[in-house]
Design an enzyme around this catalytic site. Structure first.
Site, PDB file in Angstrom:
ATOM      1  CD  GLU A  22     -31.139  53.960 -14.169  1.00 11.33           C
ATOM      2  OE1 GLU A  22     -31.416  53.616 -13.000  1.00 11.33           O
ATOM      3  OE2 GLU A  22     -31.954  54.471 -14.956  1.00 11.33           O
ATOM      4  N   PRO A  25     -29.192  49.891 -21.961  1.00 15.70           N
ATOM      5  CG  PRO A  25     -30.251  47.835 -21.778  1.00 15.70           C
ATOM      6  CD  PRO A  25     -30.424  49.278 -21.430  1.00 15.70           C
ATOM      7  CG  HIS A 158     -46.606  55.518 -10.793  1.00 14.14           C
ATOM      8  ND1 HIS A 158     -47.459  55.615 -11.862  1.00 14.14           N
ATOM      9  CD2 HIS A 158     -45.658  54.617 -11.141  1.00 14.14           C
ATOM     10  CE1 HIS A 158     -47.048  54.805 -12.824  1.00 14.14           C
ATOM     11  NE2 HIS A 158     -45.956  54.183 -12.417  1.00 14.14           N
TER      12      HIS A 158
END
Length: 334
Positions: A22, A25, A158
Protein backbone atom coordinates in the site's frame (compact mmCIF):
# COMPACT_ATOMS: atom_id res chain seq x y z
CA UNK A 1 -9.44 -7.24 -16.91
CA UNK A 2 -7.39 -8.04 -13.85
CA UNK A 3 -9.43 -8.60 -10.74
CA UNK A 4 -7.52 -8.90 -7.49
CA UNK A 5 -10.00 -11.49 -6.23
CA UNK A 6 -9.15 -13.76 -9.18
CA UNK A 7 -5.42 -13.31 -8.68
CA UNK A 8 -5.61 -14.14 -4.98
CA UNK A 9 -7.74 -17.21 -5.65
CA UNK A 10 -5.23 -18.43 -8.21
CA UNK A 11 -2.41 -18.06 -5.68
CA UNK A 12 -4.36 -19.86 -2.97
CA UNK A 13 -5.29 -22.68 -5.34
CA UNK A 14 -1.58 -23.16 -6.01
CA UNK A 15 -0.71 -22.96 -2.33
CA UNK A 16 1.37 -19.82 -2.88
CA UNK A 17 1.56 -17.13 -0.19
CA UNK A 18 0.92 -13.76 -1.83
CA UNK A 19 1.75 -10.22 -0.81
CA UNK A 20 0.77 -6.68 -1.78
CA UNK A 21 1.89 -3.13 -1.02
CA UNK A 22 0.00 0.00 0.00
CA UNK A 23 1.11 3.53 -0.84
CA UNK A 24 -0.27 7.01 -0.15
CA UNK A 25 -0.20 10.14 -2.34
CA UNK A 26 2.77 12.40 -1.56
CA UNK A 27 2.03 16.10 -1.24
CA UNK A 28 4.64 17.37 -3.71
CA UNK A 29 5.53 16.61 -7.31
CA UNK A 30 9.04 15.67 -6.20
CA UNK A 31 7.56 13.28 -3.67
CA UNK A 32 5.40 11.66 -6.35
CA UNK A 33 8.40 11.23 -8.66
CA UNK A 34 10.46 9.66 -5.89
CA UNK A 35 7.58 7.37 -4.99
CA UNK A 36 7.43 6.00 -8.52
CA UNK A 37 11.16 5.33 -8.57
CA UNK A 38 10.76 3.27 -5.42
CA UNK A 39 7.48 1.70 -6.51
CA UNK A 40 8.94 0.32 -9.74
CA UNK A 41 11.59 -1.55 -7.78
CA UNK A 42 9.03 -2.87 -5.31
CA UNK A 43 6.71 -4.03 -8.07
CA UNK A 44 9.61 -5.99 -9.57
CA UNK A 45 9.40 -8.18 -6.45
CA UNK A 46 6.04 -9.58 -7.60
CA UNK A 47 3.16 -8.21 -5.51
CA UNK A 48 -0.24 -9.45 -6.61
CA UNK A 49 -1.51 -5.89 -6.41
CA UNK A 50 -0.74 -2.47 -4.99
CA UNK A 51 -3.22 0.03 -3.64
CA UNK A 52 -3.20 3.79 -3.26
CA UNK A 53 -5.07 5.59 -0.51
CA UNK A 54 -7.67 8.34 -0.81
CA UNK A 55 -6.53 11.22 1.43
CA UNK A 56 -8.28 12.16 4.64
CA UNK A 57 -11.54 13.91 3.85
CA UNK A 58 -11.03 13.30 0.14
CA UNK A 59 -8.18 15.82 0.21
CA UNK A 60 -6.06 14.02 -2.41
CA UNK A 61 -8.80 12.61 -4.62
CA UNK A 62 -7.39 13.88 -7.94
CA UNK A 63 -3.82 12.99 -7.00
CA UNK A 64 -4.93 9.51 -5.92
CA UNK A 65 -6.63 8.88 -9.25
CA UNK A 66 -3.70 10.20 -11.26
CA UNK A 67 -1.26 8.02 -9.31
CA UNK A 68 -3.53 4.99 -9.67
CA UNK A 69 -3.61 5.43 -13.44
CA UNK A 70 0.17 5.73 -13.59
CA UNK A 71 0.53 2.65 -11.39
CA UNK A 72 -1.59 0.66 -13.81
CA UNK A 73 -0.34 2.04 -17.11
CA UNK A 74 3.26 3.07 -16.39
CA UNK A 75 4.38 0.68 -13.67
CA UNK A 76 2.18 -2.17 -14.89
CA UNK A 77 0.99 -3.41 -11.53
CA UNK A 78 -2.54 -4.55 -10.76
CA UNK A 79 -3.94 -1.50 -8.99
CA UNK A 80 -6.63 -1.14 -6.36
CA UNK A 81 -7.74 2.45 -5.85
CA UNK A 82 -9.27 3.53 -2.55
CA UNK A 83 -12.59 5.32 -2.89
CA UNK A 84 -14.40 6.90 0.05
CA UNK A 85 -17.78 8.42 0.78
CA UNK A 86 -16.39 11.63 2.28
CA UNK A 87 -17.52 14.68 0.31
CA UNK A 88 -18.50 12.38 -2.56
CA UNK A 89 -21.86 12.77 -4.28
CA UNK A 90 -22.95 9.96 -6.60
CA UNK A 91 -21.97 12.05 -9.63
CA UNK A 92 -18.39 12.36 -8.35
CA UNK A 93 -18.19 8.64 -7.71
CA UNK A 94 -19.54 7.95 -11.19
CA UNK A 95 -16.85 10.20 -12.70
CA UNK A 96 -14.11 8.48 -10.70
CA UNK A 97 -15.30 4.99 -11.63
CA UNK A 98 -15.67 5.90 -15.29
CA UNK A 99 -12.11 7.19 -15.31
CA UNK A 100 -10.97 3.95 -13.67
CA UNK A 101 -12.74 1.88 -16.32
CA UNK A 102 -11.21 3.91 -19.13
CA UNK A 103 -7.76 3.49 -17.59
CA UNK A 104 -7.97 -0.26 -17.02
CA UNK A 105 -8.30 -0.10 -13.23
CA UNK A 106 -10.63 -2.93 -12.23
CA UNK A 107 -10.25 -2.88 -8.43
CA UNK A 108 -11.71 -0.49 -5.86
CA UNK A 109 -11.30 -0.47 -2.07
CA UNK A 110 -14.65 0.94 -0.95
CA UNK A 111 -14.47 2.83 2.36
CA UNK A 112 -16.50 5.29 4.36
CA UNK A 113 -13.52 7.57 4.83
CA UNK A 114 -12.48 10.18 7.36
CA UNK A 115 -14.12 13.43 8.36
CA UNK A 116 -12.82 16.43 6.38
CA UNK A 117 -10.01 18.33 8.05
CA UNK A 118 -11.27 20.33 11.00
CA UNK A 119 -14.42 18.25 11.38
CA UNK A 120 -14.45 15.95 14.39
CA UNK A 121 -17.26 13.58 13.43
CA UNK A 122 -17.97 12.04 10.07
CA UNK A 123 -21.12 13.20 8.32
CA UNK A 124 -22.47 12.33 4.91
CA UNK A 125 -22.88 15.19 2.47
CA UNK A 126 -26.45 15.91 1.48
CA UNK A 127 -27.43 13.45 -1.23
CA UNK A 128 -24.28 11.41 -0.64
CA UNK A 129 -23.43 8.03 0.85
CA UNK A 130 -23.96 7.22 4.53
CA UNK A 131 -21.41 4.38 4.74
CA UNK A 132 -19.24 1.99 2.76
CA UNK A 133 -22.20 -0.35 2.32
CA UNK A 134 -24.05 2.35 0.37
CA UNK A 135 -20.98 2.88 -1.81
CA UNK A 136 -20.64 -0.85 -2.51
CA UNK A 137 -24.29 -1.13 -3.49
CA UNK A 138 -23.96 1.88 -5.77
CA UNK A 139 -20.92 0.45 -7.54
CA UNK A 140 -22.66 -2.88 -8.09
CA UNK A 141 -25.88 -1.21 -9.28
CA UNK A 142 -24.11 1.05 -11.76
CA UNK A 143 -21.30 -1.23 -12.92
CA UNK A 144 -22.41 -4.78 -12.23
CA UNK A 145 -19.48 -7.09 -11.58
CA UNK A 146 -16.97 -5.08 -13.58
CA UNK A 147 -15.00 -4.08 -10.49
CA UNK A 148 -13.49 -6.25 -7.81
CA UNK A 149 -14.51 -4.48 -4.61
CA UNK A 150 -12.22 -4.63 -1.60
CA UNK A 151 -13.51 -3.72 1.86
CA UNK A 152 -12.03 -2.90 5.27
CA UNK A 153 -12.01 -5.27 8.24
CA UNK A 154 -11.18 -4.50 11.86
CA UNK A 155 -9.78 -7.40 13.90
CA UNK A 156 -9.97 -5.37 17.12
CA UNK A 157 -13.17 -3.55 16.06
CA UNK A 158 -13.42 -0.09 14.58
CA UNK A 159 -11.87 2.51 16.94
CA UNK A 160 -15.28 4.16 17.38
CA UNK A 161 -16.61 0.89 18.81
CA UNK A 162 -13.74 0.01 21.15
CA UNK A 163 -14.94 0.63 24.70
CA UNK A 164 -13.84 -0.45 28.18
CA UNK A 165 -17.15 -2.09 29.08
CA UNK A 166 -16.65 -5.74 28.10
CA UNK A 167 -20.33 -6.52 27.55
CA UNK A 168 -20.80 -3.44 25.39
CA UNK A 169 -17.64 -4.19 23.43
CA UNK A 170 -18.80 -7.77 22.77
CA UNK A 171 -22.08 -6.40 21.45
CA UNK A 172 -20.27 -3.84 19.28
CA UNK A 173 -17.93 -6.50 17.91
CA UNK A 174 -20.76 -8.81 16.89
CA UNK A 175 -22.60 -5.91 15.30
CA UNK A 176 -19.47 -5.09 13.30
CA UNK A 177 -19.23 -8.69 12.10
CA UNK A 178 -22.83 -8.48 10.91
CA UNK A 179 -22.06 -5.22 9.11
CA UNK A 180 -18.98 -6.76 7.50
CA UNK A 181 -21.12 -9.67 6.34
CA UNK A 182 -23.57 -7.20 4.81
CA UNK A 183 -20.71 -5.57 2.89
CA UNK A 184 -19.64 -8.97 1.56
CA UNK A 185 -23.22 -9.87 0.64
CA UNK A 186 -23.53 -6.56 -1.22
CA UNK A 187 -20.47 -7.32 -3.34
CA UNK A 188 -17.27 -7.06 -1.29
CA UNK A 189 -14.82 -9.68 -2.54
CA UNK A 190 -11.62 -9.14 -0.53
CA UNK A 191 -11.19 -7.95 3.06
CA UNK A 192 -8.05 -5.96 3.92
CA UNK A 193 -7.64 -5.45 7.64
CA UNK A 194 -6.60 -2.67 9.94
CA UNK A 195 -3.12 -2.95 11.43
CA UNK A 196 -2.61 -5.04 14.57
CA UNK A 197 0.28 -6.34 16.65
CA UNK A 198 -1.34 -9.33 18.33
CA UNK A 199 -1.61 -12.17 15.81
CA UNK A 200 -4.01 -14.11 18.01
CA UNK A 201 -6.54 -11.28 17.68
CA UNK A 202 -6.33 -11.47 13.90
CA UNK A 203 -6.66 -15.26 13.86
CA UNK A 204 -9.71 -15.05 16.12
CA UNK A 205 -11.18 -12.41 13.83
CA UNK A 206 -10.80 -14.72 10.84
CA UNK A 207 -12.45 -17.55 12.77
CA UNK A 208 -15.30 -15.25 13.81
CA UNK A 209 -15.79 -14.12 10.22
CA UNK A 210 -16.05 -17.72 9.05
CA UNK A 211 -18.51 -18.38 11.88
CA UNK A 212 -20.92 -15.77 10.54
CA UNK A 213 -20.60 -16.93 6.94
CA UNK A 214 -17.92 -14.59 5.59
CA UNK A 215 -15.88 -16.70 3.20
CA UNK A 216 -13.94 -14.20 1.08
CA UNK A 217 -10.15 -13.78 1.46
CA UNK A 218 -9.13 -11.89 4.61
CA UNK A 219 -5.73 -10.27 4.10
CA UNK A 220 -3.94 -8.96 7.22
CA UNK A 221 -2.63 -5.41 7.11
CA UNK A 222 0.99 -5.45 8.31
CA UNK A 223 2.56 -2.16 9.40
CA UNK A 224 6.22 -2.55 10.42
CA UNK A 225 7.32 -0.28 13.26
CA UNK A 226 9.45 2.38 11.57
CA UNK A 227 9.94 4.75 14.50
CA UNK A 228 8.80 4.96 18.09
CA UNK A 229 6.87 8.21 17.89
CA UNK A 230 4.88 7.17 14.85
CA UNK A 231 4.11 3.80 16.41
CA UNK A 232 2.79 5.38 19.61
CA UNK A 233 0.65 7.89 17.74
CA UNK A 234 -0.81 5.32 15.38
CA UNK A 235 -1.59 2.68 17.99
CA UNK A 236 -3.08 5.36 20.21
CA UNK A 237 -5.26 6.73 17.44
CA UNK A 238 -6.45 3.27 16.39
CA UNK A 239 -6.73 1.99 19.97
CA UNK A 240 -4.55 -0.92 18.91
CA UNK A 241 -3.71 -3.51 21.56
CA UNK A 242 0.05 -3.81 21.99
CA UNK A 243 1.28 -6.98 23.74
CA UNK A 244 3.33 -6.19 26.86
CA UNK A 245 6.45 -7.86 25.49
CA UNK A 246 6.42 -5.52 22.49
CA UNK A 247 5.96 -2.46 24.68
CA UNK A 248 8.81 -3.58 26.94
CA UNK A 249 11.17 -4.13 24.03
CA UNK A 250 10.36 -0.76 22.48
CA UNK A 251 10.65 1.21 25.70
CA UNK A 252 14.21 -0.04 26.10
CA UNK A 253 15.28 1.22 22.65
CA UNK A 254 12.86 4.08 21.95
CA UNK A 255 15.65 6.68 21.64
CA UNK A 256 17.66 4.58 19.17
CA UNK A 257 16.03 4.94 15.74
CA UNK A 258 18.22 2.30 14.13
CA UNK A 259 17.42 -0.23 16.87
CA UNK A 260 13.69 0.53 16.60
CA UNK A 261 13.69 -0.06 12.85
CA UNK A 262 15.68 -3.28 13.28
CA UNK A 263 13.23 -4.48 15.93
CA UNK A 264 10.31 -3.49 13.69
CA UNK A 265 11.64 -5.75 10.94
CA UNK A 266 12.23 -8.60 13.39
CA UNK A 267 8.75 -8.26 14.89
CA UNK A 268 7.09 -7.97 11.48
CA UNK A 269 8.90 -11.09 10.30
CA UNK A 270 7.87 -13.13 13.35
CA UNK A 271 4.27 -11.94 13.11
CA UNK A 272 4.06 -12.90 9.45
CA UNK A 273 5.64 -16.29 10.11
CA UNK A 274 3.00 -17.02 12.73
CA UNK A 275 0.19 -15.87 10.45
CA UNK A 276 1.39 -17.98 7.54
CA UNK A 277 1.92 -21.01 9.80
CA UNK A 278 -1.72 -20.67 10.87
CA UNK A 279 -3.04 -20.67 7.33
CA UNK A 280 -3.11 -16.97 6.43
CA UNK A 281 -2.95 -16.93 2.61
CA UNK A 282 -1.24 -13.58 2.09
CA UNK A 283 0.06 -10.31 3.51
CA UNK A 284 -0.82 -6.69 2.78
CA UNK A 285 2.18 -4.53 3.60
CA UNK A 286 1.56 -0.95 4.70
CA UNK A 287 4.72 0.54 3.23
CA UNK A 288 4.24 4.17 4.32
CA UNK A 289 5.95 4.81 0.96
CA UNK A 290 9.16 3.27 2.30
CA UNK A 291 10.68 0.08 0.95
CA UNK A 292 13.36 -1.19 3.31
CA UNK A 293 11.29 -2.59 6.18
CA UNK A 294 8.56 -4.27 4.14
CA UNK A 295 10.99 -5.67 1.60
CA UNK A 296 13.33 -7.04 4.27
CA UNK A 297 10.42 -8.76 6.01
CA UNK A 298 9.43 -10.41 2.74
CA UNK A 299 13.05 -11.47 2.19
CA UNK A 300 13.23 -12.93 5.68
CA UNK A 301 10.12 -14.96 4.85
CA UNK A 302 11.62 -16.20 1.60
CA UNK A 303 8.85 -14.56 -0.43
CA UNK A 304 11.18 -12.40 -2.52
CA UNK A 305 14.71 -13.08 -3.79
CA UNK A 306 17.79 -11.56 -2.21
CA UNK A 307 19.59 -10.79 -5.47
CA UNK A 308 17.44 -7.82 -6.48
CA UNK A 309 19.28 -5.69 -3.93
CA UNK A 310 18.04 -2.47 -2.39
CA UNK A 311 14.98 -1.19 -4.15
CA UNK A 312 15.46 2.56 -3.80
CA UNK A 313 17.78 4.11 -1.26
CA UNK A 314 16.83 7.79 -1.45
CA UNK A 315 14.09 8.70 1.01
CA UNK A 316 10.90 10.07 -0.48
CA UNK A 317 10.58 13.76 0.30
CA UNK A 318 8.45 14.81 3.27
CA UNK A 319 7.07 11.43 4.23
CA UNK A 320 9.11 10.43 7.27
CA UNK A 321 7.05 10.01 10.38
CA UNK A 322 3.67 10.46 8.65
CA UNK A 323 1.91 7.37 9.98
CA UNK A 324 -0.76 9.18 11.96
CA UNK A 325 -1.73 11.45 9.08
CA UNK A 326 -1.47 9.17 6.08
CA UNK A 327 -2.95 6.03 7.57
CA UNK A 328 -5.81 7.83 9.32
CA UNK A 329 -8.15 6.80 6.52
CA UNK A 330 -7.43 3.11 7.07
CA UNK A 331 -7.97 3.55 10.77
CA UNK A 332 -11.41 5.11 10.65
CA UNK A 333 -12.97 4.16 7.33
CA UNK A 334 -15.94 1.85 7.25
Amino acid sequence: MGKVSDKLKECSDKGEVYFSFEFFPPKTEEGVNNLFKRMKGMVALGPQFCDITWGAGGSTADVTQDIAIRMKQEVGVETMMHLTCTNMLPEKVTTALTKCKESGIDNILALRGDPPKGQEKWQAVEGGFECALDLIRFIRKEHGDHFCIGIAGYPEAHPDNIVDDEAQFAENYERELAYLKSKVDAGGEVIVTQLFYDCDIFLKFVSDCRRVGINVPIVPGIMPIQNYGGFKRMTGFCKTKVPSEISTQLEAIKDDDVAVKKYGIHLGTEMCRKLIANGTPGLHMYSLNQDKAVVQILRNLGLVPEELGDVQKNPTIAIADKEGETQKEAATAQ
